[in-house]
Design a protein around this motif. Structure first.
Motif, PDB file in Angstrom:
ATOM      1  N   ALA A   1      23.272  11.840  27.090  1.00  0.00           N
ATOM      2  CA  ALA A   1      22.457  11.191  26.064  1.00  0.00           C
ATOM      3  C   ALA A   1      20.987  11.494  26.304  1.00  0.00           C
ATOM      4  N   LEU A   2      20.287  11.882  25.234  1.00  0.00           N
ATOM      5  CA  LEU A   2      18.832  11.984  25.264  1.00  0.00           C
ATOM      6  C   LEU A   2      18.269  10.593  25.009  1.00  0.00           C
ATOM      7  N   VAL A   3      17.514  10.081  25.971  1.00  0.00           N
ATOM      8  CA  VAL A   3      17.037   8.698  25.891  1.00  0.00           C
ATOM      9  C   VAL A   3      15.519   8.681  26.044  1.00  0.00           C
ATOM     10  N   PRO A   4      14.840   7.636  25.561  1.00  0.00           N
ATOM     11  CA  PRO A   4      13.375   7.607  25.635  1.00  0.00           C
ATOM     12  C   PRO A   4      12.854   7.217  27.012  1.00  0.00           C
ATOM     13  N   ARG A   5      11.678   7.742  27.319  1.00  0.00           N
ATOM     14  CA  ARG A   5      10.912   7.307  28.486  1.00  0.00           C
ATOM     15  C   ARG A   5       9.788   6.405  27.977  1.00  0.00           C
ATOM     16  N   HIS A   6       9.693   5.201  28.504  1.00  0.00           N
ATOM     17  CA  HIS A   6       8.740   4.228  27.976  1.00  0.00           C
ATOM     18  C   HIS A   6       7.314   4.740  28.125  1.00  0.00           C
ATOM     19  N   PRO A   7       6.521   4.717  27.048  1.00  0.00           N
ATOM     20  CA  PRO A   7       5.183   5.310  27.111  1.00  0.00           C
ATOM     21  C   PRO A   7       4.213   4.558  28.007  1.00  0.00           C
ATOM     22  N   ARG A   8       4.481   3.303  28.330  1.00  0.00           N
ATOM     23  CA  ARG A   8       3.558   2.559  29.186  1.00  0.00           C
ATOM     24  C   ARG A   8       4.041   2.497  30.637  1.00  0.00           C
ATOM     25  N   THR A   9       5.302   2.191  30.837  1.00  0.00           N
ATOM     26  CA  THR A   9       5.797   2.027  32.199  1.00  0.00           C
ATOM     27  C   THR A   9       6.380   3.303  32.784  1.00  0.00           C
ATOM     28  N   GLY A  10       6.773   4.257  31.934  1.00  0.00           N
ATOM     29  CA  GLY A  10       7.461   5.445  32.416  1.00  0.00           C
ATOM     30  C   GLY A  10       8.931   5.212  32.700  1.00  0.00           C
ATOM     31  N   GLU A  11       9.410   3.997  32.475  1.00  0.00           N
ATOM     32  CA  GLU A  11      10.820   3.667  32.711  1.00  0.00           C
ATOM     33  C   GLU A  11      11.710   4.446  31.745  1.00  0.00           C
TER      34      GLU A  11
ATOM     35  N   TRP B   1      15.140   4.654  29.638  1.00  0.00           N
ATOM     36  CA  TRP B   1      16.181   3.793  29.085  1.00  0.00           C
ATOM     37  C   TRP B   1      17.535   4.237  29.616  1.00  0.00           C
ATOM     38  N   ARG B   2      18.325   3.282  30.058  1.00  0.00           N
ATOM     39  CA  ARG B   2      19.613   3.601  30.680  1.00  0.00           C
ATOM     40  C   ARG B   2      20.758   3.320  29.718  1.00  0.00           C
ATOM     41  N   PRO B   3      21.547   4.330  29.383  1.00  0.00           N
ATOM     42  CA  PRO B   3      22.714   4.090  28.519  1.00  0.00           C
ATOM     43  C   PRO B   3      23.809   3.378  29.301  1.00  0.00           C
ATOM     44  N   PRO B   4      24.672   2.660  28.605  1.00  0.00           N
ATOM     45  CA  PRO B   4      25.762   1.956  29.297  1.00  0.00           C
ATOM     46  C   PRO B   4      26.821   2.922  29.787  1.00  0.00           C
ATOM     47  N   GLY B   5      27.625   2.433  30.717  1.00  0.00           N
ATOM     48  CA  GLY B   5      28.745   3.236  31.198  1.00  0.00           C
ATOM     49  C   GLY B   5      28.307   4.403  32.049  1.00  0.00           C
ATOM     50  N   GLY B   6      29.098   5.466  32.012  1.00  0.00           N
ATOM     51  CA  GLY B   6      28.824   6.630  32.851  1.00  0.00           C
ATOM     52  C   GLY B   6      28.117   7.750  32.133  1.00  0.00           C
ATOM     53  N   THR B   7      27.485   7.483  30.999  1.00  0.00           N
ATOM     54  CA  THR B   7      26.784   8.526  30.266  1.00  0.00           C
ATOM     55  C   THR B   7      25.557   8.982  31.052  1.00  0.00           C
ATOM     56  N   ALA B   8      25.402  10.284  31.220  1.00  0.00           N
ATOM     57  CA  ALA B   8      24.243  10.835  31.915  1.00  0.00           C
ATOM     58  C   ALA B   8      23.020  10.754  31.010  1.00  0.00           C
ATOM     59  N   ALA B   9      21.899  10.276  31.550  1.00  0.00           N
ATOM     60  CA  ALA B   9      20.675  10.093  30.766  1.00  0.00           C
ATOM     61  C   ALA B   9      19.717  11.254  30.993  1.00  0.00           C
ATOM     62  N   VAL B  10      19.216  11.816  29.904  1.00  0.00           N
ATOM     63  CA  VAL B  10      18.199  12.862  29.947  1.00  0.00           C
ATOM     64  C   VAL B  10      16.925  12.280  29.344  1.00  0.00           C
ATOM     65  N   PRO B  11      15.866  12.070  30.137  1.00  0.00           N
ATOM     66  CA  PRO B  11      14.665  11.424  29.604  1.00  0.00           C
ATOM     67  C   PRO B  11      13.881  12.335  28.672  1.00  0.00           C
ATOM     68  N   LEU B  12      13.339  11.727  27.609  1.00  0.00           N
ATOM     69  CA  LEU B  12      12.534  12.436  26.630  1.00  0.00           C
ATOM     70  C   LEU B  12      11.339  11.556  26.283  1.00  0.00           C
ATOM     71  N   GLU B  13      10.167  12.182  26.120  1.00  0.00           N
ATOM     72  CA  GLU B  13       8.973  11.418  25.778  1.00  0.00           C
ATOM     73  C   GLU B  13       9.233  10.553  24.539  1.00  0.00           C
ATOM     74  N   ALA B  14       8.724   9.321  24.565  1.00  0.00           N
ATOM     75  CA  ALA B  14       9.072   8.342  23.530  1.00  0.00           C
ATOM     76  C   ALA B  14       8.640   8.774  22.139  1.00  0.00           C
ATOM     77  N   ASP B  15       7.454   9.387  21.994  1.00  0.00           N
ATOM     78  CA  ASP B  15       7.017   9.738  20.643  1.00  0.00           C
ATOM     79  C   ASP B  15       7.876  10.841  20.042  1.00  0.00           C
ATOM     80  N   VAL B  16       8.418  11.728  20.894  1.00  0.00           N
ATOM     81  CA  VAL B  16       9.333  12.754  20.408  1.00  0.00           C
ATOM     82  C   VAL B  16      10.701  12.140  20.113  1.00  0.00           C
ATOM     83  N   TRP B  17      11.176  11.296  21.018  1.00  0.00           N
ATOM     84  CA  TRP B  17      12.477  10.646  20.816  1.00  0.00           C
ATOM     85  C   TRP B  17      12.477   9.814  19.534  1.00  0.00           C
ATOM     86  N   LEU B  18      11.389   9.080  19.279  1.00  0.00           N
ATOM     87  CA  LEU B  18      11.319   8.238  18.094  1.00  0.00           C
ATOM     88  C   LEU B  18      11.458   9.063  16.812  1.00  0.00           C
TER      89      LEU B  18
END
Length: 350
Positions: free
Chosen positions: A248-258, A260-277
């Motif tokens: 899953a392509l998931v957002p990286r929080h623009p303020r904290t850098g955290e 977002w973690r998907p549920p279960g065993g889905t692998a998370a690929v971080p993407l800048e929030a403004d692009v993800w949005l």
């Protein structure tokens, strides 16, 4: 909120600023035009990695020492300067003056090649480096050890939670009005591509049609070996239905850098929030007004959406820098991709 002051004389060097995540494009070089400011007014970010001289070549540093610093693949050289440089928008600086003998640049501005080029106007200490040459994001980098952070009584912005972030729907458009791809998109996709390759395990992956296929598809076709598709990539995050795929392509929080973690065993690929949005909530141009109406058979005559004049290219340097800092690059198949792209700067997809 905070202000930064001169470590020597306590003179105020910035306005009131709030910490946010370091943009992935912070060290990007792009084209030969003047780029806008890297940071939004009223914000600052901290680069955790060492920056500036002295530099040591990879042959001198060696793999063991580099890995201890979080670099797992060879780079031309590594900085052994102080970590923790603070970056602010040029308009947020106060009480600084240029150091004339350090105002060198490559083209039409300052690139910081001679070291800090801004001094405290009160005591003359070198405190920062102004960058505004072509190809660079305009920024002022405060020198670690030369400045000090002081808490400020300015109002704190309310922390945006994931649900509020999804409701904003203010993603950055991928294409500029001139038809060029957005430089921030090329940097964001370059970084995400490195993470995506690392979780793919070298197997072909499938992408949904649309902007994800347009930005990631050609790169994955060029970098992964041919074969059957084994894994599927989807967008996941706040405001979207639960993802039931491997990656899953998931957002990286623009303020904290955290991330977002998907549920279960889905692998998370971080993407800048403004692009993800923008990928998650694209703004479609409607042929008729949302309210009211138009005569039958009449449609809007607004200009067509901008169309890119070339194929999308992820940022090569951001891709390589990100990949070199992922432990997975030590795997032979991924190290082979890294070495091939490092040695061929103009190879597809870059």
């Amino acid at each position: 909120m905070a202000v930064f002051v001169c470590a020597r004389c306590d003179a105020v060097l910035t306005g009131s600023v709030e910490r946010v995540a370091l943009p992935v494009c912070a060290h990007q070089k792009y084209g030969h035009d003047l780029l806008p400011a890297l940071m939004e007014s009223g914000t600052y970010a901290v680069d955790p990695e060492p920056a500036g001289p002295p530099w040591r070549p990879w042959s001198e540093v060696g793999a063991e020492e580099a890995e201890a610093r979080g670099v797992f693949a060879p780079e031309f050289s590594l900085s052994f300067g102080a970590p923790g440089a603070v970056v602010v928008a040029p308009g947020d600086t106060r009480g600084t003056v240029l150091i004339p003998e350090r105002c060198d640049g490559y083209c039409i501005g300052l690139d910081g090649r001679a070291g800090p080029n801004l001094a405290c106007a009160c005591c003359g200490s070198a405190v920062a480096t102004r960058i505004d040459d072509c190809s660079y994001w305009q920024a002022v980098w405060l020198t670690p050890g030369a400045v000090r952070r002081v808490p400020d009584d300015g109002p704190e912005h309310a922390m945006t939670d994931w649900e509020a972030l999804a409701e904003q729907h203010q993603g950055a458009p991928p294409i500029e009005s001139c038809g060029a791809w957005n430089a921030r998109w090329e940097a964001a996709v370059g970084a995400a591509l490195a993470h995506l390759l690392s979780v793919s395990a070298g197997a072909r992956v499938a992408l949904p049609d649309g902007v994800m296929e347009e930005t990631f598809g050609r790169a994955l076709d060029a970098l992964l070996p041919p074969g059957p598709t084994r894994r599927r990539v989807v967008l996941a995050g706040p405001g979207l239905p639960p993802a039931d795929e491997d990656i899953a392509l998931v957002p990286r929080h623009p303020r904290t850098g955290e991330v977002w973690r998907p549920p279960g065993g889905t692998a998370a690929v971080p993407l800048e929030a403004d692009v993800w949005l923008h990928m998650a909530f694209p703004c479609a141009q409607l042929p008729v007004p949302v309210t009211g109406g138009m005569p039958e058979g009449v449609f809007r005559d607004d200009p067509l959406p901008p169309y890119p004049w070339r194929l999308f290219r992820p940022d090569r340097e951001v891709f390589l820098s990100t990949l070199a800092r992922l432990p997975a690059v030590r795997e032979p198949w991924l190290r082979g991709i890294y070495d091939r792209m490092r040695d061929a700067p103009y190879a597809c997809p870059f």
